[in-house]
Design an enzyme around this catalytic site. Structure first.
Site, PDB file in Angstrom:
ATOM      1  N   ASN A  62      -3.198   5.515  16.475  1.00 21.47           N
ATOM      2  CA  ASN A  62      -4.554   5.387  15.957  1.00 21.47           C
ATOM      3  C   ASN A  62      -5.338   4.405  16.812  1.00 21.47           C
ATOM      4  O   ASN A  62      -4.998   3.223  16.876  1.00 21.47           O
ATOM      5  CB  ASN A  62      -4.489   4.911  14.505  1.00 21.47           C
ATOM      6  CG  ASN A  62      -3.704   5.888  13.662  1.00 21.47           C
ATOM      7  OD1 ASN A  62      -4.108   7.017  13.475  1.00 21.47           O
ATOM      8  ND2 ASN A  62      -2.536   5.465  13.197  1.00 21.47           N
ATOM      9  N   SER A  91      12.811   6.665   7.167  1.00 21.91           N
ATOM     10  CA  SER A  91      12.539   6.317   8.558  1.00 21.91           C
ATOM     11  C   SER A  91      13.046   4.916   8.853  1.00 21.91           C
ATOM     12  O   SER A  91      13.030   4.031   7.990  1.00 21.91           O
ATOM     13  CB  SER A  91      11.027   6.386   8.817  1.00 21.91           C
ATOM     14  OG  SER A  91      10.721   5.975  10.130  1.00 21.91           O
ATOM     15  N   CYS A 149       7.242  -5.379  15.148  1.00 20.40           N
ATOM     16  CA  CYS A 149       6.772  -4.481  16.211  1.00 20.40           C
ATOM     17  C   CYS A 149       5.302  -4.797  16.515  1.00 20.40           C
ATOM     18  O   CYS A 149       4.468  -4.830  15.597  1.00 20.40           O
ATOM     19  CB  CYS A 149       6.921  -3.031  15.786  1.00 20.40           C
ATOM     20  SG  CYS A 149       8.636  -2.563  15.415  1.00 20.40           S
ATOM     21  N   CYS A 157      -0.310   5.884  10.137  1.00 22.00           N
ATOM     22  CA  CYS A 157       0.890   5.184  10.569  1.00 22.00           C
ATOM     23  C   CYS A 157       0.540   3.893  11.323  1.00 22.00           C
ATOM     24  O   CYS A 157      -0.286   3.904  12.237  1.00 22.00           O
ATOM     25  CB  CYS A 157       1.733   6.075  11.480  1.00 22.00           C
ATOM     26  SG  CYS A 157       2.421   7.504  10.646  1.00 22.00           S
ATOM     27  N   SER A 177      12.356   6.060  14.449  1.00 24.23           N
ATOM     28  CA  SER A 177      11.138   5.672  15.159  1.00 24.23           C
ATOM     29  C   SER A 177      11.541   5.117  16.514  1.00 24.23           C
ATOM     30  O   SER A 177      11.893   3.944  16.635  1.00 24.23           O
ATOM     31  CB  SER A 177      10.361   4.624  14.341  1.00 24.23           C
ATOM     32  OG  SER A 177       9.899   5.181  13.139  1.00 24.23           O
ATOM     33  N   LEU A 178      11.477   5.958  17.544  1.00 26.87           N
ATOM     34  CA  LEU A 178      12.015   5.585  18.855  1.00 26.87           C
ATOM     35  C   LEU A 178      10.943   4.956  19.741  1.00 26.87           C
ATOM     36  O   LEU A 178      11.078   3.826  20.200  1.00 26.87           O
ATOM     37  CB  LEU A 178      12.616   6.810  19.532  1.00 26.87           C
ATOM     38  CG  LEU A 178      13.462   6.518  20.767  1.00 26.87           C
ATOM     39  CD1 LEU A 178      14.744   5.795  20.382  1.00 26.87           C
ATOM     40  CD2 LEU A 178      13.782   7.806  21.523  1.00 26.87           C
ATOM     41  N   HIS A 179       9.906   5.702  20.058  1.00 25.63           N
ATOM     42  CA  HIS A 179       8.712   5.234  20.766  1.00 25.63           C
ATOM     43  C   HIS A 179       8.927   4.902  22.246  1.00 25.63           C
ATOM     44  O   HIS A 179       7.945   4.661  22.959  1.00 25.63           O
ATOM     45  CB  HIS A 179       8.080   4.026  20.064  1.00 25.63           C
ATOM     46  CG  HIS A 179       7.781   4.265  18.621  1.00 25.63           C
ATOM     47  ND1 HIS A 179       7.083   5.372  18.184  1.00 25.63           N
ATOM     48  CD2 HIS A 179       8.090   3.544  17.505  1.00 25.63           C
ATOM     49  CE1 HIS A 179       6.970   5.330  16.866  1.00 25.63           C
ATOM     50  NE2 HIS A 179       7.577   4.245  16.428  1.00 25.63           N
ATOM     51  N   CYS A 182       3.380   8.557   1.026  1.00 25.54           N
ATOM     52  CA  CYS A 182       3.978   7.586   1.949  1.00 25.54           C
ATOM     53  C   CYS A 182       4.162   6.290   1.163  1.00 25.54           C
ATOM     54  O   CYS A 182       3.187   5.676   0.733  1.00 25.54           O
ATOM     55  CB  CYS A 182       3.059   7.379   3.148  1.00 25.54           C
ATOM     56  SG  CYS A 182       3.668   6.174   4.350  1.00 25.54           S
ATOM     57  N   CYS A 227       2.213  -2.551  15.229  1.00 26.04           N
ATOM     58  CA  CYS A 227       2.153  -2.216  13.813  1.00 26.04           C
ATOM     59  C   CYS A 227       1.506  -3.359  13.041  1.00 26.04           C
ATOM     60  O   CYS A 227       1.967  -4.509  13.098  1.00 26.04           O
ATOM     61  CB  CYS A 227       3.559  -1.953  13.279  1.00 26.04           C
ATOM     62  SG  CYS A 227       3.611  -1.615  11.506  1.00 26.04           S
ATOM     63  N   CYS A 241       6.932  -6.781   6.573  1.00 24.56           N
ATOM     64  CA  CYS A 241       8.041  -6.210   7.336  1.00 24.56           C
ATOM     65  C   CYS A 241       8.563  -7.263   8.300  1.00 24.56           C
ATOM     66  O   CYS A 241       7.784  -8.036   8.861  1.00 24.56           O
ATOM     67  CB  CYS A 241       7.586  -4.972   8.110  1.00 24.56           C
ATOM     68  SG  CYS A 241       8.918  -4.152   9.026  1.00 24.56           S
ATOM     69  N   GLY A 254       7.209  -1.913   5.519  1.00 20.96           N
ATOM     70  CA  GLY A 254       8.598  -2.324   5.446  1.00 20.96           C
ATOM     71  C   GLY A 254       9.551  -1.444   6.230  1.00 20.96           C
ATOM     72  O   GLY A 254       9.246  -0.306   6.601  1.00 20.96           O
ATOM     73  N   GLU A 255      10.738  -1.988   6.499  1.00 27.68           N
ATOM     74  CA  GLU A 255      11.855  -1.278   7.120  1.00 27.68           C
ATOM     75  C   GLU A 255      12.823  -0.882   5.991  1.00 27.68           C
ATOM     76  O   GLU A 255      13.519  -1.723   5.428  1.00 27.68           O
ATOM     77  CB  GLU A 255      12.561  -2.171   8.149  1.00 27.68           C
ATOM     78  CG  GLU A 255      13.943  -1.738   8.572  1.00 27.68           C
ATOM     79  CD  GLU A 255      14.035  -0.309   9.075  1.00 27.68           C
ATOM     80  OE1 GLU A 255      14.837   0.462   8.518  1.00 27.68           O
ATOM     81  OE2 GLU A 255      13.300   0.025  10.031  1.00 27.68           O
ATOM     82  N   GLU A 302       0.826  -1.199   0.000  1.00 27.39           N
ATOM     83  CA  GLU A 302       0.000   0.000   0.000  1.00 27.39           C
ATOM     84  C   GLU A 302       0.861   1.251   0.000  1.00 27.39           C
ATOM     85  O   GLU A 302       1.997   1.237   0.472  1.00 27.39           O
ATOM     86  CB  GLU A 302      -0.928   0.013   1.223  1.00 27.39           C
ATOM     87  CG  GLU A 302      -1.994  -1.078   1.189  1.00 27.39           C
ATOM     88  CD  GLU A 302      -2.857  -1.136   2.436  1.00 27.39           C
ATOM     89  OE1 GLU A 302      -4.039  -1.473   2.315  1.00 27.39           O
ATOM     90  OE2 GLU A 302      -2.336  -0.857   3.542  1.00 27.39           O
TER      91      GLU A 302
END
Length: 411
Positions: free
Chosen positions: A361, A259, A167, A404, A282-284, A156, A170, A163, A225-226, A143
């Protein structure tokens, strides 16, 4: 008569608000992919699967010329074909009247094998965001999300089908990795978006005198994906994006964001590329205890290692780094974590970083839901009070599962 000495005063119980709970990450719905030791399985390499046939966008201009000569054509046709693709966004031989009619269809078929087939598109009610679902040549689904803002259009893009970073919050990560996308498959998402824009997919341009963009101006590698796990092909795509026409799209590297969840060696490699894209980490979570669970790659490279690599990117390129931080209710949004994040960022200097908190979200009934507005405001205020530039990021496409972490490529 009641005297003050008769009272038992407990300031801690009356002056402090009750501590908010610490919710631990857990997967809801799909079961995580785990290794034999029970830990989340990380896939840094794509499975050995077939890649699509070579496409013009996989090649540099010189390589296109060589390819054409191998096919029995003159090398200068490479510029003509490139102009049609990168400037007019077409692979239709009928639109290429500057090519000889004899053999034109065969030449176009050889240089432009079909890469993306549109399965469906979903548009938000106000018409400013579109999510595209694409089927690749082997049936894999990916997508991309197209968003119009005043003065710019952002796409995007996906860099992998699935991926391998696993995580738990996700949707893409829970599907595992199908394969890396080719350079041309990544590029074709942008060309297809430009074609859709030219056809009016996001409506007409403004008529009030304000600036509006008629093509994609900004690209963010925040789709499926990464990106840094598909390093070579992503770098090829980046060059196609910034190379001048007719070799590429002629975009500004500064308007492209790459990213990553924190693949430290690849971050340092990217810093040495002399390609000043915007870099986002992307730390989080600022503490290893929680980030080990939220971002499984943290078990390989810890928070401080990822931040050191991000700071090295700044020092090497002069480009300010973005820190992406999904605010998740009662999980990573505690005030002390804002303080710890600010401390770690400021230890490495000032002016090198910008934090983008993102409200997760929400899903009804899930532990994975957005922070309360007041909690998010306190988190942001603490960062700003510590001198860390911070902006609450706008999230687009929630109603079409295009925001996201929501990209799952479902039909």
């Amino acid at each position: 008569m009641l005297r003050m000495s008769d009272l038992t005063v407990t300031p801690a119980a009356t002056a402090l608000p009750p501590a908010r709970p610490q919710v631990r990450p857990e997967v809801e719905g799909a079961q995580p992919i785990v290794a034999s030791d029970g830990r989340p399985l990380l896939q840094f390499k794509s499975p050995r699967v077939s890649q699509p046939p070579v496409h013009l966008a996989d090649l540099t201009l010189a390589e296109r010329q060589d390819r054409l000569k191998e096919l029995g054509h003159q090398g200068f046709r490479a510029k003509q074909l490139s102009t049609h693709y990168f400037s007019h966004y077409t692979t239709d031989p009928a639109a290429m009247s500057d090519l000889p009619k004899a053999g034109r269809e065969e030449l176009v078929a050889a240089m432009f094998p079909p890469l993306l087939t549109e399965v469906k598109r979903l548009t938000t009610d106000n018409g400013d965001t579109i999510k595209f679902l694409w089927r690749l040549f082997d049936g894999a689904l990916v997508e991309s999300v197209l968003m119009r803002y005043p003065g710019r259009v952002t796409l995007c893009v996906s860099s992998q089908a699935g991926c391998g970073m696993n995580c738990p919050f996700c949707a893409t990560g829970q599907a595992g990795l199908t394969r890396n996308m080719s350079t041309a498959e990544i590029v074709d998402q942008v060309v297809a978006a430009n074609r859709a824009l030219a056809e009016g997919a996001l409506g007409d341009l403004r008529t009030d005198g304000g600036h509006d963009a008629d093509r994609v101006t900004n690209i963010v590698f925040m789709g499926m994906g990464e990106p840094l796990a598909n390093y070579k092909r992503v770098m090829g795509a980046l060059h196609r994006f910034v190379d001048d026409s007719p070799e590429g799209l002629g975009m500004s590297a500064r308007n492209i964001t790459v990213s990553t969840v924190g693949l430290v060696p690849a971050i340092n490699k990217l810093a040495a590329e002399s390609l000043p894209v915007t870099f986002a980490l992307s730390l989080h979570a600022p503490d290893d205890e929680l980030r080990d669970e939220l971002i499984p790659v943290n078990t390989r490279w810890k928070v401080d290692e990822a931040l050191d690599a991000a700071y090295n990117y700044y020092r090497t390129t002069g480009r300010r780094v973005s820190i992406e931080y999904a605010l998740i209710k009662d999980m990573n949004d505690h005030a002390w974590r804002a303080d710890l994040l600010a401390k770690k960022l400021n230890q490495r200097g000032r002016g090198w970083v910008h934090v983008n908190p993102i409200p997760l979200n929400p899903t009804p009934g899930s532990i994975w839901t957005a922070s309360e507005k007041s909690v998010a405001a306190e988190f942001i205020n603490r960062l700003r009070a510590a001198g860390v530039p911070t902006t609450l990021r706008d999230t687009r496409g929630k109603e079409i599962d295009g925001a996201c972490g929501q990209l799952a490529a479902g039909e």
